[in-house]
Write a protein that holds these residues in place. Structure first.
Motif, PDB file in Angstrom:
ATOM      1  N   GLU A 172       0.824  -1.207   0.000  1.00 31.21           N
ATOM      2  CA  GLU A 172       0.000   0.000   0.000  1.00 31.21           C
ATOM      3  C   GLU A 172       0.860   1.259   0.000  1.00 31.21           C
ATOM      4  N   THR A 173       0.325   2.298  -0.571  1.00 24.78           N
ATOM      5  CA  THR A 173       1.006   3.597  -0.630  1.00 24.78           C
ATOM      6  C   THR A 173       0.131   4.640   0.036  1.00 24.78           C
ATOM      7  N   PRO A 174       0.657   5.358   1.018  1.00 28.53           N
ATOM      8  CA  PRO A 174      -0.182   6.355   1.700  1.00 28.53           C
ATOM      9  C   PRO A 174      -0.563   7.498   0.776  1.00 28.53           C
ATOM     10  N   PRO A 175      -1.823   7.899   0.765  1.00 26.83           N
ATOM     11  CA  PRO A 175      -2.238   9.043  -0.054  1.00 26.83           C
ATOM     12  C   PRO A 175      -1.764  10.358   0.562  1.00 26.83           C
ATOM     13  N   GLU A 176      -1.953  11.428  -0.170  1.00 28.22           N
ATOM     14  CA  GLU A 176      -1.616  12.748   0.348  1.00 28.22           C
ATOM     15  C   GLU A 176      -2.538  13.100   1.512  1.00 28.22           C
ATOM     16  N   GLY A 177      -2.020  13.911   2.416  1.00 29.40           N
ATOM     17  CA  GLY A 177      -2.819  14.323   3.552  1.00 29.40           C
ATOM     18  C   GLY A 177      -4.068  15.075   3.123  1.00 29.40           C
ATOM     19  N   ARG A 178      -5.086  15.015   3.939  1.00 31.04           N
ATOM     20  CA  ARG A 178      -6.358  15.649   3.610  1.00 31.04           C
ATOM     21  C   ARG A 178      -6.877  16.456   4.795  1.00 31.04           C
ATOM     22  N   THR A 179      -7.676  17.459   4.486  1.00 32.08           N
ATOM     23  CA  THR A 179      -8.374  18.226   5.516  1.00 32.08           C
ATOM     24  C   THR A 179      -9.858  18.254   5.175  1.00 32.08           C
TER      25      THR A 179
END
Length: 241
Positions: free
Chosen positions: A132-139
């Motif tokens: 798995e690859t972590p996605p970009e951070g989100r708000t």
């Protein structure tokens, strides 16, 4: 006429033997201590999980309650970080935007509701489950009822969520696809399983057992005591000889 010879005492051979045994004692003790220490895990163990944070005074503070019991107020900022860590002292803080104005500035207040700013950090590739690859951070700016919990705010702004046994939060916005608070070997970190401040679900529950690695303090103290006793035996044997 020669004076009679003084009778020879058998004490000297015995003292020499005692000295030899005493000299060997510290080395044997040290070897035993090193053998036990070498049997300990070469790398400590951590846990892969979502930690839960509150923004206070411009800084992140590890939450003392789970999202299922914490009821934030209008204007609060909450953070979630996915990582391999041992406990609250070593947990990685969320990165990225953490300002209420930046996240919720464009969302107007509503009667009977409150606005909660959410900052979610999916972590680094080194902490991700295999494949798995972590996605970009989100708000997200979540609007929930005035008595709503942090878990409700998260559900309103960052679905889909996934929960495991004990209502432990396993995934935010579908990440990760698998796993939930599992122990990770060879991470170079150690400590207890996720507890207070862990991202727990609506029930606010999160459980686990402590574990650690490396030689214990008791082992090192015990080995030192044996070495001291051995040195004392050497000195005593020399005085007798």
């Amino acid at each position: 006429m020669r004076a009679p010879h003084a009778p020879r005492t058998p004490a000297r051979p015995a003292a020499r033997a005692a000295a030899r045994a005493a000299r060997a004692l510290p080395a044997a003790a040290l070897a035993a201590a090193l053998a036990v220490a070498g049997a300990a895990p070469a790398h400590a163990q951590g846990y892969r999980y979502w930690s839960f944070w509150e923004r206070e005074g411009g800084a992140w503070t590890y939450a003392t309650q789970g999202p299922g019991t914490l009821r934030p107020g209008d204007g609060d900022v909450l953070g979630f970080r996915f990582a391999v860590s041992e406990d609250s002292a070593e947990a990685d803080q969320p990165r990225g935007e953490a300002s209420f104005e930046a996240i919720c500035g464009g969302t107007g207040a509503e009667p009977g509701a409150k606005r909660i700013a959410l900052s979610v950090d999916f972590g680094e590739a080194a902490d991700a489950p295999s494949g798995e690859t972590p996605p970009e951070g989100r708000t997200a700016c979540a609007v929930v009822p005035e008595d709503g919990t942090a878990a409700e705010a998260l559900a309103a702004g960052l679905k889909p969520l996934r929960y495991g046994s004990g209502a432990l939060l396993c995934a935010i916005a579908g990440y990760p696809r698998t796993g939930c608070g599992e122990q990770v070997s060879g991470s170079g970190r150690s400590g207890g399983a996720p507890s207070a401040g862990t991202a727990a679900g609506p029930s606010g529950d999160a459980s686990g057992a402590d574990s650690g690695g490396g030689p214990s303090v008791g082992l090192l103290v015990g080995a030192g005591a044996v070495a001291v006793l051995g040195a004392a035996a050497v000195r005593q044997a020399r005085r007798r000889s």
